[in-house]
Design an enzyme around this catalytic site. Structure first.
Site, PDB file in Angstrom:
ATOM      1  N   PRO A  97       0.818  -1.208   0.000  1.00  8.47           N
ATOM      2  CA  PRO A  97       0.000   0.000   0.000  1.00  8.47           C
ATOM      3  C   PRO A  97       0.859   1.270   0.000  1.00  8.47           C
ATOM      4  O   PRO A  97       2.068   1.198   0.229  1.00  8.47           O
ATOM      5  CB  PRO A  97      -0.776  -0.110   1.315  1.00  8.47           C
ATOM      6  CG  PRO A  97       0.036  -1.001   2.180  1.00  8.47           C
ATOM      7  CD  PRO A  97       0.799  -1.920   1.276  1.00  8.47           C
ATOM      8  N   THR A 226       3.522   1.993 -15.402  1.00 10.79           N
ATOM      9  CA  THR A 226       3.130   2.903 -16.472  1.00 10.79           C
ATOM     10  C   THR A 226       1.916   2.386 -17.248  1.00 10.79           C
ATOM     11  O   THR A 226       1.135   3.187 -17.742  1.00 10.79           O
ATOM     12  CB  THR A 226       4.318   3.188 -17.406  1.00 10.79           C
ATOM     13  OG1 THR A 226       4.930   1.951 -17.758  1.00 10.79           O
ATOM     14  CG2 THR A 226       5.349   4.050 -16.712  1.00 10.79           C
ATOM     15  N   ARG A 264      -6.748   4.364 -33.732  1.00 10.00           N
ATOM     16  CA  ARG A 264      -5.524   4.735 -33.011  1.00 10.00           C
ATOM     17  C   ARG A 264      -5.811   4.941 -31.536  1.00 10.00           C
ATOM     18  O   ARG A 264      -4.938   4.816 -30.695  1.00 10.00           O
ATOM     19  CB  ARG A 264      -4.927   6.023 -33.602  1.00 10.00           C
ATOM     20  CG  ARG A 264      -4.417   5.856 -35.018  1.00 10.00           C
ATOM     21  CD  ARG A 264      -4.188   7.195 -35.650  1.00 10.00           C
ATOM     22  NE  ARG A 264      -5.415   8.020 -35.615  1.00 10.00           N
ATOM     23  CZ  ARG A 264      -5.474   9.271 -36.026  1.00 10.00           C
ATOM     24  NH1 ARG A 264      -4.388   9.893 -36.452  1.00 10.00           N
ATOM     25  NH2 ARG A 264      -6.605   9.937 -35.976  1.00 10.00           N
ATOM     26  N   LYS A 271     -14.922   4.892 -20.601  1.00 12.77           N
ATOM     27  CA  LYS A 271     -16.262   4.975 -20.017  1.00 12.77           C
ATOM     28  C   LYS A 271     -16.209   5.977 -18.863  1.00 12.77           C
ATOM     29  O   LYS A 271     -15.508   5.762 -17.869  1.00 12.77           O
ATOM     30  CB  LYS A 271     -16.652   3.576 -19.519  1.00 12.77           C
ATOM     31  CG  LYS A 271     -17.989   3.503 -18.841  1.00 12.77           C
ATOM     32  CD  LYS A 271     -19.116   3.328 -19.837  1.00 12.77           C
ATOM     33  CE  LYS A 271     -20.460   3.346 -19.118  1.00 12.77           C
ATOM     34  NZ  LYS A 271     -21.505   4.024 -19.870  1.00 12.77           N
ATOM     35  N   CYS A 280      -4.689  -0.477  -7.539  1.00 13.89           N
ATOM     36  CA  CYS A 280      -3.492  -0.208  -8.353  1.00 13.89           C
ATOM     37  C   CYS A 280      -3.371   1.197  -8.922  1.00 13.89           C
ATOM     38  O   CYS A 280      -2.317   1.823  -8.806  1.00 13.89           O
ATOM     39  CB  CYS A 280      -3.430  -1.198  -9.509  1.00 13.89           C
ATOM     40  SG  CYS A 280      -2.960  -2.846  -8.980  1.00 13.89           S
ATOM     41  N   PHE A 342     -15.216  -1.113  -6.046  1.00 11.01           N
ATOM     42  CA  PHE A 342     -14.621  -0.118  -6.963  1.00 11.01           C
ATOM     43  C   PHE A 342     -14.989  -0.371  -8.403  1.00 11.01           C
ATOM     44  O   PHE A 342     -14.816   0.494  -9.260  1.00 11.01           O
ATOM     45  CB  PHE A 342     -13.103  -0.042  -6.775  1.00 11.01           C
ATOM     46  CG  PHE A 342     -12.306  -1.101  -7.468  1.00 11.01           C
ATOM     47  CD1 PHE A 342     -12.123  -2.350  -6.883  1.00 11.01           C
ATOM     48  CD2 PHE A 342     -11.725  -0.856  -8.702  1.00 11.01           C
ATOM     49  CE1 PHE A 342     -11.373  -3.332  -7.526  1.00 11.01           C
ATOM     50  CE2 PHE A 342     -10.960  -1.819  -9.349  1.00 11.01           C
ATOM     51  CZ  PHE A 342     -10.791  -3.065  -8.763  1.00 11.01           C
TER      52      PHE A 342
HETATM   53  C1  UDX Z   1      -5.975  -2.534 -13.049  1.00  7.19           C
HETATM   54  C2  UDX Z   1      -5.384  -2.887 -14.417  1.00  7.19           C
HETATM   55  O1  UDX Z   1      -6.416  -2.848 -15.408  1.00  7.19           O
HETATM   56  C3  UDX Z   1      -4.729  -4.254 -14.356  1.00  7.19           C
HETATM   57  O2  UDX Z   1      -4.121  -4.549 -15.603  1.00  7.19           O
HETATM   58  C4  UDX Z   1      -3.696  -4.252 -13.250  1.00  7.19           C
HETATM   59  O3  UDX Z   1      -3.069  -5.515 -13.134  1.00  7.19           O
HETATM   60  C5  UDX Z   1      -4.308  -3.854 -11.926  1.00  7.19           C
HETATM   61  O4  UDX Z   1      -4.960  -2.591 -12.043  1.00  7.19           O
HETATM   62  P1  UDX Z   1      -8.178  -3.195 -11.713  1.00  7.19           P
HETATM   63  O5  UDX Z   1      -7.721  -2.240 -10.672  1.00  7.19           O
HETATM   64  O6  UDX Z   1      -8.627  -4.541 -11.266  1.00  7.19           O
HETATM   65  O7  UDX Z   1      -7.021  -3.452 -12.768  1.00  7.19           O
HETATM   66  O8  UDX Z   1      -9.405  -2.541 -12.485  1.00  7.19           O
HETATM   67  P2  UDX Z   1      -9.669  -1.806 -13.882  1.00  7.19           P
HETATM   68  O9  UDX Z   1     -10.593  -2.620 -14.687  1.00  7.19           O
HETATM   69  O10 UDX Z   1      -8.419  -1.378 -14.535  1.00  7.19           O
HETATM   70  O11 UDX Z   1     -10.493  -0.526 -13.399  1.00  7.19           O
HETATM   71  C6  UDX Z   1      -9.925   0.458 -12.553  1.00  7.19           C
HETATM   72  C7  UDX Z   1     -10.937   1.526 -12.233  1.00  7.19           C
HETATM   73  O12 UDX Z   1     -11.211   2.338 -13.371  1.00  7.19           O
HETATM   74  C8  UDX Z   1     -12.288   0.998 -11.750  1.00  7.19           C
HETATM   75  O13 UDX Z   1     -12.745   1.765 -10.672  1.00  7.19           O
HETATM   76  C9  UDX Z   1     -13.165   1.156 -12.967  1.00  7.19           C
HETATM   77  O14 UDX Z   1     -14.513   1.280 -12.613  1.00  7.19           O
HETATM   78  C10 UDX Z   1     -12.607   2.436 -13.567  1.00  7.19           C
HETATM   79  N1  UDX Z   1     -12.862   2.565 -15.010  1.00  7.19           N
HETATM   80  C11 UDX Z   1     -12.316   1.675 -15.892  1.00  7.19           C
HETATM   81  C12 UDX Z   1     -13.642   3.614 -15.479  1.00  7.19           C
HETATM   82  O15 UDX Z   1     -14.136   4.420 -14.700  1.00  7.19           O
HETATM   83  N2  UDX Z   1     -13.847   3.729 -16.815  1.00  7.19           N
HETATM   84  C13 UDX Z   1     -13.319   2.862 -17.721  1.00  7.19           C
HETATM   85  O16 UDX Z   1     -13.541   3.048 -18.920  1.00  7.19           O
HETATM   86  C14 UDX Z   1     -12.534   1.795 -17.235  1.00  7.19           C
END
Ligand code: UDX
Ligand code: ADP
EC number: 1.1.1.22
Length: 467
Positions: A97, A226, A264, A271, A280, A342
């Site tokens: 964390p 990154t 591209r 979203k 993460c 989340f």
């Molecule tokens: C992320 C990375 O995608 C993954 O590759 C890495 O190993 C860990 O971190 P995760 O945290 O599980 O995964 O969720 P992710 O699907 O990436 O979504 C992260 C946040 O962004 C969520 O709160 C999701 O609701 C939000 N989100 C995602 C949006 O608000 N809009 C989008 O278009 C996509």
């Protein structure tokens, strides 16, 4: 060179990363004994529970994978030292964390657990081992792990690999079984290459060889940070445009579709939402900011920090919108929260936007009632208590959690959607409307509901990025 044959794997940390990852490795490599260890007895007991509904991590299809491999070649245990000792390969999958104290507070990763792990591996080992960093770590952590292992390991040789996790929660099993790519970083020496090959051989059981990328350790560590920073940046970009859409006649979903159609750019991660969360994104960007600053790269640090600021703004903006629409006061008013995780299909709540939106509203003395299909009351109270904004008693008296969504909405002034769970779309919204105080308002923080249909019922609807 004699090829290292891996027959036993130990994974330290039975959380959202370690659990699913090891379950899939065990499923795909029945000849390898995979044991996941954790200091948390309750967690291990839950992984061993006969009833697969009680697994500590909720992920679609994870129960089936565990059912197939558990007891065959997948084990969960608290015997950390014994399991480390017997393994040829040890994954470190403990939590990292953001620091909450001292130097780098609020930005740098707290490597306390990693260091403890490294010391434990060193103390328990009496044969050569490959140690794999699986936790997300700031760049150059492998160096620290290596240093501890080399200096405390008493003659035993360690090879350190970085194998960052790219699974997203809610789709973990699918992401592991059909990974876009697997990244393995290691030392550029004969021993390093041999260690890399040993891990490549494991993944090659189900991942096409061309998708397994091998790099040096630093590239691998930095790629994880990154990749998440760039994904989070896309969400913050679209969220920044959502505010502009609300101020004009544009519609964020239309804008998103239009720009996403450009090959591209592509359509994923565009979203608009109430803000990104998860264990993460924020942590990794803060790490990136911290690292950049520590190298004196002020502009680079500021650039990435803005992604976080935009996200905080989006969460605050949503809460303020609710307050404003309820005639600038929510004091004593019941507000229903649908969703706390989340994102959908996970029971993880780390950095969830819901926590911060709730905190904002609680500061204004709102009464919050929460329903989430997979998150329990204890977790919700814990998340709020962690903020230390108010006493635990106050949180308990202002926030109640129900197992029935209709109860949550009943007698409320407003319903706020915080997580995009599919089931919210199929609720009987007429019934919800009838049970609410009027004017009944819906704040769709995920733009998942049919807003026209809701307006026909009589709801006032606010959606992200819609004027
Ligand atoms: C992320 C990375 O995608 C993954 O590759 C890495 O190993 C860990 O971190 P995760 O945290 O599980 O995964 O969720 P992710 O699907 O990436 O979504 C992260 C946040 O962004 C969520 O709160 C999701 O609701 C939000 N989100 C995602 C949006 O608000 N809009 C989008 O278009 C996509
Ligand atoms: P992640 O999302 O990174 O998997 P979690 O918090 O879900 O993070 O899981 C990390 C797990 O690591 C926790 O269950 C915690 O108890 C465990 N852990 C932390 N430090 C150690 C340690 N030194 N030995 C064994 N397990 C540890």
């Amino acid at each position: 060179m004699e090829k290292k044959k891996i027959t036993k794997i130990c994974c330290i940390g039975a959380g959202y990363v370690g659990g699913p990852t090891m379950a899939v490795i065990a499923q795909k490599c029945p000849h390898i004994q995979v044991t996941v260890v954790d200091i948390n007895q309750a967690r291990i007991d839950a992984w061993n529970d006969e009833n697969l509904e009680n697994l500590p991590v909720y992920e679609p299809d994870l129960d089936q994978v565990v059912a197939e491999a558990r007891g065959r070649n997948l084990f969960f245990s608290t015997e950390v030292d014994t399991v480390i000792k017997e393994a040829e390969m040890v994954f470190i999958s403990v939590n990292t964390p953001t620091k909450t104290y001292g130097e780098g507070k609020g930005q740098a990763a707290d490597l306390k657990w990693i260091e403890l792990c490294a010391r434990q591996i060193a103390a328990a080992s009496d044969s050569d081992k490959i140690v794999v960093e699986k936790s997300t770590l700031p760049v150059r952590t492998a160096e620290a792990v290596k240093d501890i292992l080399r200096n405390t390991g008493g003659g035993v040789k360690f090879q350190i690999l970085s194998n960052p996790e790219f699974l997203a929660e809610g789709t973990a099993v699918e992401d592991l079984q059909q990974a876009d790519r697997v990244l393995i970083g290691g030392e550029n020496s004969p021993e390093g290459k041999e260690a890399i090959q040993a891990l490549v051989d494991i993944y090659a059981h189900w991942i096409p060889r061309e998708k397994i990328l091998t790099t040096n350790v630093w590239s691998s560590e930095l790629s994880k940070l990154t990749a998440n920073a760039v994904l989070a940046q896309r969400v913050s970009s679209i969220n920044s445009l959502s505010e502009l859409c609300e101020a004009t006649e544009a519609d964020i979903d239309e804008v998103s579709r239009a720009i996403g159609a450009d090959s591209r750019i592509g359509k994923k991660f565009l979203k608009a939402s109430v803000g990104f969360g998860g264990s993460c994104f924020q942590k990794d960007i803060l790490n990136l900011v911290y690292i950049s600053r520590s190298y004196g790269l002020t502009e680079v640090a500021d650039y990435w920090e803005q992604v976080i600021k935009m996200n905080d703004h989006q969460k605050g903006r949503f809460a303020k919108k609710i307050i404003k629409s309820l005639y600038n006061t929510v004091s004593g008013k019941k507000i229903a929260f649908l969703g706390w995780a989340f994102k959908k299909d996970t029971n993880d709540t780390r950095e969830s936007a819901a926590i911060y939106v709730a905190d904002h509203l609680l500061n204004e003395k709102a009464i919050i009632s929460v329903y989430d299909p997979k998150v329990k009351e204890k977790q919700i109270q814990f998340d709020l208590n962690c903020l230390q904004t108010r006493s635990e008693e106050e949180n308990r008296s202002l926030v109640n959690v129900e197992v029935d969504p209709y109860e949550v909405c009943k007698d409320s002034h407003a319903v706020a959607i915080l997580t995009e769970w599919d089931e919210f779309k199929t609720y009987d919204w007429q019934k919800i409307y009838d049970s609410m105080l009027k004017p009944a308002q819906v704040f769709d923080g995920r733009n998942i509901l049919d807003h026209e249909a809701l307006r026909k019922i009589g709801f006032r609807v606010y959606a992200i990025g819609k004027s």
